[in-house]
Design an enzyme around this catalytic site. Structure first.
Site, short mmCIF file in Angstrom:
data_model
loop_
_atom_site.label_atom_id
_atom_site.label_comp_id
_atom_site.label_asym_id
_atom_site.label_seq_id
_atom_site.Cartn_x
_atom_site.Cartn_y
_atom_site.Cartn_z
N ASP A 1 23.11 -22.86 5.82
CA ASP A 1 24.22 -21.94 6.44
C ASP A 1 24.95 -21.60 5.42
OD1 ASP A 1 25.80 -20.34 7.71
OD2 ASP A 1 25.56 -21.75 9.67
N ILE A 2 25.26 -20.53 5.16
CA ILE A 2 26.20 -20.20 4.06
C ILE A 2 27.62 -20.37 4.50
CG2 ILE A 2 26.86 -17.73 4.43
CD1 ILE A 2 26.28 -17.31 1.42
N ASN B 1 29.09 -4.45 5.87
CA ASN B 1 28.90 -2.91 5.99
C ASN B 1 30.13 -2.42 5.40
OD1 ASN B 1 30.81 -2.46 8.22
ND2 ASN B 1 29.36 -3.94 9.37
N GLY C 1 24.30 -10.68 11.74
CA GLY C 1 23.78 -11.45 10.70
C GLY C 1 24.75 -12.35 10.04
N VAL C 2 24.55 -12.39 8.96
CA VAL C 2 25.46 -13.37 8.16
C VAL C 2 27.00 -13.03 8.34
CG1 VAL C 2 25.34 -12.20 5.73
CG2 VAL C 2 25.59 -14.68 5.98
N ASP C 3 27.11 -11.57 8.20
CA ASP C 3 28.70 -11.12 8.52
C ASP C 3 29.09 -11.82 9.69
OD1 ASP C 3 30.70 -9.41 8.06
OD2 ASP C 3 29.81 -7.70 8.46
N SER D 1 20.93 -7.64 2.04
CA SER D 1 20.21 -6.42 2.70
C SER D 1 18.97 -6.98 3.28
CB SER D 1 19.66 -5.55 1.56
OG SER D 1 21.04 -4.80 1.26
N THR D 2 18.63 -8.03 3.41
CA THR D 2 17.24 -8.47 3.90
C THR D 2 17.16 -8.87 5.40
OG1 THR D 2 17.45 -10.85 3.51
CG2 THR D 2 16.49 -9.78 1.50
N GLY D 3 18.24 -8.65 5.98
CA GLY D 3 18.02 -8.68 7.50
C GLY D 3 18.35 -7.34 8.10
N1 AR6 Z 1 23.52 -18.22 6.03
C1 AR6 Z 1 22.60 -17.71 5.11
N2 AR6 Z 1 21.97 -16.66 5.32
C2 AR6 Z 1 22.14 -16.18 6.47
C3 AR6 Z 1 22.81 -16.36 7.49
C4 AR6 Z 1 23.66 -17.46 7.18
N3 AR6 Z 1 24.40 -18.17 8.26
N4 AR6 Z 1 22.56 -15.71 8.47
C5 AR6 Z 1 21.68 -14.78 8.30
N5 AR6 Z 1 21.38 -14.98 6.88
P1 AR6 Z 1 21.89 -9.62 7.14
P2 AR6 Z 1 21.92 -7.43 5.74
C6 AR6 Z 1 20.25 -14.35 6.23
O1 AR6 Z 1 21.26 -9.04 8.57
O2 AR6 Z 1 20.51 -7.16 5.76
C7 AR6 Z 1 25.52 -6.87 9.50
O3 AR6 Z 1 25.53 -6.48 10.80
C8 AR6 Z 1 19.20 -13.57 6.91
O4 AR6 Z 1 18.39 -14.51 7.30
O5 AR6 Z 1 23.17 -10.73 7.77
O6 AR6 Z 1 22.62 -7.18 4.44
C9 AR6 Z 1 26.26 -6.09 8.61
O7 AR6 Z 1 27.72 -5.97 9.10
C10 AR6 Z 1 18.84 -12.47 5.90
O8 AR6 Z 1 17.85 -12.84 4.95
O9 AR6 Z 1 22.70 -8.79 6.22
C11 AR6 Z 1 25.66 -4.84 8.23
O10 AR6 Z 1 25.84 -4.03 9.00
C12 AR6 Z 1 20.12 -12.07 5.04
O11 AR6 Z 1 21.05 -13.33 5.38
C13 AR6 Z 1 24.37 -5.36 8.15
O12 AR6 Z 1 24.13 -6.58 9.01
C14 AR6 Z 1 20.93 -11.04 5.22
O13 AR6 Z 1 20.80 -10.41 6.67
C15 AR6 Z 1 24.10 -6.01 6.68
O14 AR6 Z 1 22.33 -6.24 6.70
#
Ligand code: AR6
Length: 336
Positions: A9-10, A23, A31-33, A116-118
């Protein structure tokens, strides 16, 4: 290790900066944000409010507040629209600009999620290629420890074709049970030692395959007496490479390299020897010679060995791609 792929978990990673897949508003999301904002506390949002917007591909830095990381670098990845809308270029910019910002702030370690992968839907295998290529290019020029954090192993998708050919190669070459003769016994001992990354017990006397090249006896004897470190330095000279180019291509940090350079009896681990073989683009015979100097041999009962051998035979010496494959097969990575 300059580039390490880890599963974590980052928000738990102790580094100078973690990167947030944000974003354009920089005001939080899912997500990670969301995870980063929750772990950092409301002070992070307050600082983000002072930054204004952030365009796709750009990066901005804040403090880490309650996170173990000192800083957060916020970047905005592209939304995947099928691949024809410059997504790869924009995603590469996220990595490049985040790394440049980290450098500007003299940071020594940084951890990236797979941007971008979520929610943004970028295919994970494609995103991983972009990430590894950008980070790899950066590390050839700069000193930094970079972690690529994958949340779960399932999200770590090697391109299906490469995965299938490696799996097939392992299948064809993997030997489960050796008839135990002396040579095999020696290899097994080496492999057991390898678990602890210790090379010192295994003698450096595995028979090297016959070479068609004629060599002067004096040269052969001289080379026999060479230690691992001496052989490595000789190969670097012979290949016309600089030390820095070598350790960077080997995914090895400068400190370990100078330790090896200054200690002619240095005993490296097997992944370290393989890493140098890859950096120096050694063929399989040369790789065996270098391994032999450290008391190792290529074993067909080790998936790790077979995967590296696969890449050497393919003439693919990109250490980051090899590590991507090793990670996918749950093997230790190359480098220190
Ligand atoms: N630690 C590491 N990786 C993670 C964690 C974590 N705690 N949580 C999720 N991931 P995403 P995006 C992975 O959706 O696609 C937000 O709402 C996850 O499995 O977080 O760039 C922003 O505000 C995936 O592989 O980011 C934007 O609106 C990766 O992190 C939008 O989502 C990215 O997933 C950005 O979308």
């Amino acid at each position: 290790m300059p580039l390490e792929i880890i599963r974590n978990d980052i928000t738990q990673v102790h580094v100078d900066a973690i990167v947030n897949a944000a974003n354009e508003s920089l005001l939080g999301g899912g997500g990670v944000d969301g995870a980063i904002h929750r772990a950092a506390g409301p002070e992070l949002l307050a600082e983000c409010r002072t930054l204004g917007d952030c365009k796709v591909g750009e990066a901005k830095i804040t403090q880490g507040y309650r996170l173990p990381a000192k800083h957060v670098i916020h970047t905005v990845g592209p939304v995947w629209r099928g691949g024809k809308s410059n997504e790869d270029k924009l995603l590469a910019e996220c990595y490049r600009n985040s790394l440049a910002l980290a450098k500007e702030h003299n940071l020594e370690s940084i951890a990236f999620p797979l941007i971008s992968t979520g929610a943004f839907g970028y295919p994970k295998d494609k995103a991983l290629k972009v990430a590894i290529a950008e980070i790899g290019d950066f590390l050839l020029q700069h000193e930094m420890t970079v972690y690529l954090v994958v949340f779960d192993r399932a999200s770590f998708a090697l391109s299906e074709k490469l995965f299938a050919s490696i799996a097939e190669y392992i299948d064809d070459n993997y030997i489960d049970l050796h008839p135990i003769d002396d040579r095999n016994r020696l290899e097994l001992t080496c492999m057991q030692e390898e678990v602890f990354y210790e090379a010192s017990i295994c003698p450096a006397s595995m028979p090297a395959p016959a070479k068609p090249v004629k060599r002067k006896l004096a040269d052969v004897v001289k080379k026999l007496e060479e230690s691992f470190s001496q052989m490595l330095l000789r190969l670097i000279d012979e290949k016309g490479m600089s030390d820095a180019e070598t350790y960077k291509k080997a995914n090895i940090d400068r400190k370990l390299f100078s330790k090896i350079r200054n200690d002619i009896y240095y005993k490296p681990s097997k992944p370290t020897v393989f890493a140098f073989a890859i950096a120096l683009r050694l063929n399989l015979d040369e790789t065996r010679d270098l391994l032999g100097k450290a008391g190792f041999a290529i074993s067909h009962s080790s998936k790790f060995d077979l995967i590296v051998q696969f890449f050497i035979e393919e003439g693919n010496y990109n250490i980051f791609e090899i590590n991507e494959a090793l990670f996918a097969f749950e093997q230790p990575l190359l480098g220190n």
